[in-house]
Write a protein that holds these residues in place. Structure first.
Motif, PDB file in Angstrom:
ATOM      1  N   LYS A 149      -4.286  15.767  11.468  1.00  0.00           N
ATOM      2  CA  LYS A 149      -3.480  14.992  12.453  1.00  0.00           C
ATOM      3  C   LYS A 149      -4.167  13.171  12.414  1.00  0.00           C
ATOM      4  CE  LYS A 149      -2.299  18.624  14.466  1.00  0.00           C
ATOM      5  NZ  LYS A 149      -0.930  19.224  13.988  1.00  0.00           N
ATOM      6  N   LYS A 150      -3.176  12.445  12.490  1.00  0.00           N
ATOM      7  CA  LYS A 150      -3.570  10.923  12.485  1.00  0.00           C
ATOM      8  C   LYS A 150      -3.481  10.806  13.900  1.00  0.00           C
ATOM      9  CE  LYS A 150      -2.297   6.705  10.326  1.00  0.00           C
ATOM     10  NZ  LYS A 150      -1.168   5.982   9.338  1.00  0.00           N
ATOM     11  N   PHE A 151      -4.678   9.902  14.222  1.00  0.00           N
ATOM     12  CA  PHE A 151      -4.898   9.474  15.622  1.00  0.00           C
ATOM     13  C   PHE A 151      -5.147   7.951  15.532  1.00  0.00           C
ATOM     14  CE2 PHE A 151      -8.035   8.151  18.886  1.00  0.00           C
ATOM     15  CZ  PHE A 151      -7.270   8.593  19.920  1.00  0.00           C
TER      16      PHE A 151
ATOM     17  N   LYS B  80       0.335  11.420   1.728  1.00  0.00           N
ATOM     18  CA  LYS B  80       0.310  10.413   2.552  1.00  0.00           C
ATOM     19  C   LYS B  80       1.411  10.066   3.649  1.00  0.00           C
ATOM     20  CE  LYS B  80      -1.542   7.580  -1.372  1.00  0.00           C
ATOM     21  NZ  LYS B  80      -1.268   6.380  -2.268  1.00  0.00           N
ATOM     22  N   MET B  81       2.638  10.860   3.469  1.00  0.00           N
ATOM     23  CA  MET B  81       3.856  10.591   3.957  1.00  0.00           C
ATOM     24  C   MET B  81       3.793  11.995   5.151  1.00  0.00           C
ATOM     25  SD  MET B  81       7.739  10.814   2.971  1.00  0.00           S
ATOM     26  CE  MET B  81       7.419   9.235   2.056  1.00  0.00           C
ATOM     27  N   ILE B  82       3.218  13.259   4.738  1.00  0.00           N
ATOM     28  CA  ILE B  82       3.150  14.196   5.290  1.00  0.00           C
ATOM     29  C   ILE B  82       2.146  14.132   6.563  1.00  0.00           C
ATOM     30  CG2 ILE B  82       3.014  16.841   5.649  1.00  0.00           C
ATOM     31  CD1 ILE B  82       4.056  16.772   2.628  1.00  0.00           C
ATOM     32  N   TYR B  83       0.847  14.113   5.941  1.00  0.00           N
ATOM     33  CA  TYR B  83      -0.302  13.895   7.076  1.00  0.00           C
ATOM     34  C   TYR B  83      -0.595  12.630   7.563  1.00  0.00           C
ATOM     35  CZ  TYR B  83      -0.607  18.863   5.787  1.00  0.00           C
ATOM     36  OH  TYR B  83      -0.157  20.209   5.324  1.00  0.00           O
ATOM     37  N   GLY B  84      -0.390  11.553   6.673  1.00  0.00           N
ATOM     38  CA  GLY B  84      -0.937   9.964   7.012  1.00  0.00           C
ATOM     39  C   GLY B  84      -2.118   9.790   6.281  1.00  0.00           C
ATOM     40  N   VAL B  85      -2.412   8.632   6.385  1.00  0.00           N
ATOM     41  CA  VAL B  85      -3.667   7.832   5.776  1.00  0.00           C
ATOM     42  C   VAL B  85      -4.267   7.233   6.931  1.00  0.00           C
ATOM     43  CG1 VAL B  85      -4.474   6.427   3.895  1.00  0.00           C
ATOM     44  CG2 VAL B  85      -2.396   7.616   3.614  1.00  0.00           C
ATOM     45  N   ASP B  86      -5.686   7.175   6.970  1.00  0.00           N
ATOM     46  CA  ASP B  86      -6.412   6.649   7.962  1.00  0.00           C
ATOM     47  C   ASP B  86      -6.568   5.058   7.514  1.00  0.00           C
ATOM     48  OD1 ASP B  86      -8.454   6.296   6.078  1.00  0.00           O
ATOM     49  OD2 ASP B  86      -9.712   7.876   7.248  1.00  0.00           O
ATOM     50  N   SER B  87      -7.194   4.297   8.317  1.00  0.00           N
ATOM     51  CA  SER B  87      -7.317   2.814   8.048  1.00  0.00           C
ATOM     52  C   SER B  87      -8.314   2.491   6.919  1.00  0.00           C
ATOM     53  CB  SER B  87      -8.047   2.226   9.326  1.00  0.00           C
ATOM     54  OG  SER B  87      -6.905   2.073  10.287  1.00  0.00           O
ATOM     55  N   TRP B  88      -9.075   3.446   6.471  1.00  0.00           N
ATOM     56  CA  TRP B  88     -10.053   3.397   5.285  1.00  0.00           C
ATOM     57  C   TRP B  88      -9.612   3.778   3.960  1.00  0.00           C
ATOM     58  CZ3 TRP B  88     -11.413   5.105  10.047  1.00  0.00           C
ATOM     59  CH2 TRP B  88     -11.826   4.050  10.905  1.00  0.00           C
ATOM     60  N   GLY B  89      -8.210   4.066   3.817  1.00  0.00           N
ATOM     61  CA  GLY B  89      -7.630   4.583   2.665  1.00  0.00           C
ATOM     62  C   GLY B  89      -7.753   6.117   2.350  1.00  0.00           C
TER      63      GLY B  89
ATOM     64  N   ALA C 120      11.531  11.308  -4.775  1.00  0.00           N
ATOM     65  CA  ALA C 120      11.397   9.896  -4.191  1.00  0.00           C
ATOM     66  C   ALA C 120      10.323   9.637  -3.235  1.00  0.00           C
ATOM     67  CB  ALA C 120      12.774   9.683  -3.208  1.00  0.00           C
ATOM     68  N   ALA C 121       9.764  10.751  -2.580  1.00  0.00           N
ATOM     69  CA  ALA C 121       8.372  10.834  -1.909  1.00  0.00           C
ATOM     70  C   ALA C 121       7.455  10.556  -2.311  1.00  0.00           C
ATOM     71  CB  ALA C 121       8.497  12.244  -1.022  1.00  0.00           C
ATOM     72  N   HIS C 122       7.280  10.877  -3.735  1.00  0.00           N
ATOM     73  CA  HIS C 122       6.143  10.520  -4.703  1.00  0.00           C
ATOM     74  C   HIS C 122       6.018   9.066  -5.123  1.00  0.00           C
ATOM     75  CE1 HIS C 122       5.670  14.877  -5.501  1.00  0.00           C
ATOM     76  NE2 HIS C 122       4.472  14.596  -5.869  1.00  0.00           N
ATOM     77  N   ILE C 123       7.285   8.542  -5.473  1.00  0.00           N
ATOM     78  CA  ILE C 123       7.707   7.039  -5.534  1.00  0.00           C
ATOM     79  C   ILE C 123       7.239   6.316  -4.495  1.00  0.00           C
ATOM     80  CG2 ILE C 123       9.142   5.178  -5.929  1.00  0.00           C
ATOM     81  CD1 ILE C 123      10.741   7.347  -7.900  1.00  0.00           C
ATOM     82  N   GLU C 124       7.632   6.725  -3.269  1.00  0.00           N
ATOM     83  CA  GLU C 124       7.256   5.907  -2.076  1.00  0.00           C
ATOM     84  C   GLU C 124       5.808   5.978  -1.725  1.00  0.00           C
ATOM     85  OE1 GLU C 124       9.206   3.939   0.072  1.00  0.00           O
ATOM     86  OE2 GLU C 124      10.729   4.005  -1.552  1.00  0.00           O
ATOM     87  N   THR C 125       4.988   6.926  -2.291  1.00  0.00           N
ATOM     88  CA  THR C 125       3.769   7.196  -1.653  1.00  0.00           C
ATOM     89  C   THR C 125       2.710   6.813  -3.052  1.00  0.00           C
ATOM     90  OG1 THR C 125       3.782   9.533  -2.341  1.00  0.00           O
ATOM     91  CG2 THR C 125       3.994   8.798   0.038  1.00  0.00           C
ATOM     92  N   SER C 126       3.155   5.812  -3.962  1.00  0.00           N
ATOM     93  CA  SER C 126       2.395   5.916  -5.239  1.00  0.00           C
ATOM     94  C   SER C 126       1.782   4.486  -5.075  1.00  0.00           C
ATOM     95  CB  SER C 126       3.568   5.551  -6.370  1.00  0.00           C
ATOM     96  OG  SER C 126       4.607   4.451  -6.218  1.00  0.00           O
ATOM     97  N   GLY C 127       1.492   3.970  -4.051  1.00  0.00           N
ATOM     98  CA  GLY C 127       1.089   2.567  -3.763  1.00  0.00           C
ATOM     99  C   GLY C 127      -0.594   2.730  -4.158  1.00  0.00           C
ATOM    100  N   ILE C 128      -1.065   1.375  -4.423  1.00  0.00           N
ATOM    101  CA  ILE C 128      -2.491   1.323  -5.082  1.00  0.00           C
ATOM    102  C   ILE C 128      -3.215   0.741  -3.781  1.00  0.00           C
ATOM    103  CG2 ILE C 128      -1.821   1.151  -7.392  1.00  0.00           C
ATOM    104  CD1 ILE C 128      -2.256  -1.892  -7.118  1.00  0.00           C
TER     105      ILE C 128
END
Length: 668
Positions: A103-105, A69-78, A373-381
């Motif tokens: 890539k995230k656009f 989620k941090m490296i490549y990103g997440v689009d608007s639909w999860g 820490a990266a895993h914790i930061e990207t642990s959202g639901i």
């Protein structure tokens, strides 16, 4: 004085105002006391339990988080880019296979400029539609037909995944024109912003003769690093050699450097003051020579401004001169401490390897904790907006608490590792100082490590816990400042900044006190509180000496670090100035220079701790011994300084007595 052989003993009196500690009658002839017990065991137990808790937090974070989620990103639909995703209930556009789409656009090209204007990181990404794409637009797309043609030729769909042709809806397709984008950390960014950054980089690196900016900046930097890896290794090796050379030269050049700095400071202060008064005088004469009609308010204000400047400069100069005059007798001690530190390091060369082990351990531990820490930061639901189908990941309250738990753990562990290094260096230097027969030093570094592990890990855990608490307070205050940015008045903002400054000063004071407490613990085996108390009393009793050491000594050490970095920059420029295959010359040179500064800092940190340790040992020696019935442990040169200092003190006292007697005779 050679480092091997017995110390020279002369009969001199202890420094005026210092008293012997009657309770401490044990001998230090063989170095730090060996008759000691475990200290501050409670805090060692607390640290072990806290580390066990961090293991549990790591387990939860790894199970719930995904660094992609941090490296490549997440689009608007999860959907996580470059991942095969699972369907999220209520989000029909989720659950798509994004393997290869790295890539995230962003549909809205003003996203990054808005983020710059409002401050990072405050924007809600849920209102900026984004998709995962396999590549960024490599040309300007002026209208919808150009977007469709780009999809047909490149296979890259810039619209929503369920849309195969352009639709004039900014929630489905980006609004044209779409400018050329480049990839930076897997985010498609308009090239105009990259060119702006490139213009700034060219301005900064014009001296280094860097070449034209363009294209994918991240790829070019990586390419430059690959093409120059040999040169970077050479420069890193050179920085190590330069650092060792500087450490070796300090023992011989300390007096020249220190006195040059003192003279330069005095000359600069006097010159600046003279310039301010001269400017004011010239402006005043010119103003008075003008006719009344030409004596404008602006010219009068200029005269008054330079008068204020001159008064401020005069006040600062007087204060600095008074401080230097008060510390003048102590500057000789600073010079001698530099020489003594050089002798100690020459006798114990393995001390220079201590920062290397510390750096390796600290780097490995922090790297592992950063991954957790990266895993914790990207642990959202996922939280779904039922009306739009847009998904936003939100962190659970439990994970928010665990995040702070982990952050404090990072602060505590890092401070603990650095404190262990200080304790080891202090123990080895104390062994050298108090060993009368320095040919029998043995292995002082290993002995110091053994004492640390066997007796004093609890004390180190206690001291590092205090430092970690203050650093956590600074982080929390910084978080609050960021949240309140632009929402509070200037007075509140000023108070927050002032509080941040106070916390920074308090942290520096505690770090200095802790280091001196570790030195006392290394010598006598005290608990942390008793060691801190003893160190504080010694610092207060020798305040002017401490001020001289910390002001002049630290500045000299800082010059050593800058010298290493400057040498690496110059040599790096000579290595790379004729390389036509490099896009950004500043990239490899900056890496090498940063490494050089870090290496120099590590080596000179040994020197700094050695100076502090020798100073406290010197104070302890003066307090415990008299040079007559109890011989000093200090070297011949330090005893010469002590003897000269006592003579000056006796002379001053005699002068004061004569003046007092003369006044009394006049009154009679």
């Amino acid at each position: 004085m050679p480092c091997c052989g017995k110390v020279w003993v002369t009969k001199v009196k202890p420094l005026d105002g210092q008293k012997k500690d009657e309770e401490e009658d044990t001998s230090l002839d063989d170095g730090p006391l060996t008759d000691r017990s475990c200290t501050d065991v409670l805090f060692l137990i607390i640290l072990v339990l806290y580390l066990a808790g961090m293991v549990y937090v790591a387990y939860i974070g790894i199970n719930k988080g995904d660094p992609y989620k941090m490296i490549y990103g997440v689009d608007s639909w999860g959907n996580i880019c470059n991942r095969e995703n699972k369907l999220i209930p209520g989000a029909p556009m989720s659950g798509r296979n994004m393997i290869g789409k790295v890539k995230k656009f962003y549909f809205d090209q003003t996203y990054f400029t808005s983020q710059i204007n409002t401050g990072l990181p405050v924007l809600d990404e849920s209102i900026y539609i984004s998709t995962c794409v396999s590549g960024c637009p490599n040309d300007t797309l002026v209208d919808g037909s150009a977007i469709d043609e780009y999809r047909n030729t490149s296979g890259i769909n810039l619209c929503r995944y369920d849309t195969l042709s352009y639709v004039s809806d900014n929630q489905i397709c980006p609004t044209p024109p779409i400018t050329k984008h480049v990839s930076v950390f897997n985010r498609c960014i308009p090239e105009v912003l990259v060119n702006l950054a490139g213009t700034m980089a060219r301005s900064f690196t014009s001296v280094l003769s860097s070449v034209t900016v363009g294209g994918d900046i991240s790829k070019k930097i990586v390419s430059d690093m690959k093409n120059t890896w040999k040169e970077i290794l050479y420069l890193c090796a050179i920085s190590v050699g330069v650092s060792i050379t500087i450490v070796a030269c300090f023992g011989f050049l300390a007096a020249i450097i220190i006195w040059f700095i003192v003279i330069a400071v005095v000359a600069f202060c006097l010159g600046a003051t003279a310039y301010c008064w001269s400017s004011w005088y010239n402006l005043k004469m010119a103003y008075d020579s003008l006719a009344a009609s030409q004596q404008t308010a602006d010219r009068s204000e200029a005269v008054e401004t330079w008068l204020i400047y001159a008064c401020i400069a005069s006040g600062i100069t007087i204060i600095i001169l008074l401080l230097l005059l008060m510390m003048f007798k102590r500057i000789a001690l600073v010079v001698q401490l530099f020489k003594e530190a050089a002798k100690a390091i020459r006798c114990i060369p393995f001390l220079l390897l201590q920062p290397l082990w510390t750096l390796i351990i600290l780097g490995g531990v922090l790297a592992g904790l950063a991954v957790i820490a990266a895993h914790i930061e990207t642990s959202g639901i996922p939280v779904v907006n039922n009306s739009t189908g847009i998904v936003k990941y939100g962190m659970e309250d439990t994970m928010r608490y665990l995040r702070w738990y982990h952050i404090f753990g990072i602060l505590w562990v890092s401070a603990f590792i650095v404190a262990c290094q200080d304790m080891v260096i202090a123990g080895a230097i104390a062994t050298w100082f108090f060993k009368r027969d320095k040919s029998q030093l043995g292995w002082p570094v290993l002995a110091s490590i053994k004492r640390l592990i066997r007796y004093h890990l609890g004390s180190v855990a206690f001291g590092s816990f205090i430092i970690a608490l203050v650093r956590l307070a600074r982080l929390v205050l910084g978080y609050i400042q960021n949240k309140l940015r632009g929402k509070v008045g200037k007075v509140t903002d000023f108070l927050l900044k002032m509080l941040q400054c106070c916390l920074w000063c308090f942290e520096k004071f505690l770090a200095y006190l802790n280091r001196n407490a570790y030195i006392e613990i290394a010598i006598y085996g005290y608990s942390f509180c008793k060691g801190a108390q003893k160190a504080f009393l010694l610092i207060v009793a020798n305040a002017l000496r401490v001020a001289a050491i910390n002001s002049i000594g630290d500045f000299v050490l800082f010059l050593g670090k800058l010298s290493t970095m400057a040498i690496v920059l110059v040599i790096g420029h000579e290595f790379l100035k004729h390389r036509d295959d490099i896009n950004y010359m500043w990239a490899p040179i900056t890496v090498a220079a940063a490494f050089g500064f870090a290496v120099s800092h590590c080596f000179l940190l040994v020197y700094e701790v050695a100076i502090d340790t020798i100073f406290l040992c010197f104070c302890e020696d003066c307090e415990r011994n008299d040079g007559v019935t109890k011989p000093y442990y200090m070297s011949k040169d330090l005893m010469k300084y002590l003897n000269d200092s006592n003579k000056m003190i006796a002379k001053d006292e005699k002068t004061k007595t004569n003046r007092k007697e003369g006044i009394e005779l006049e009154n009679v």
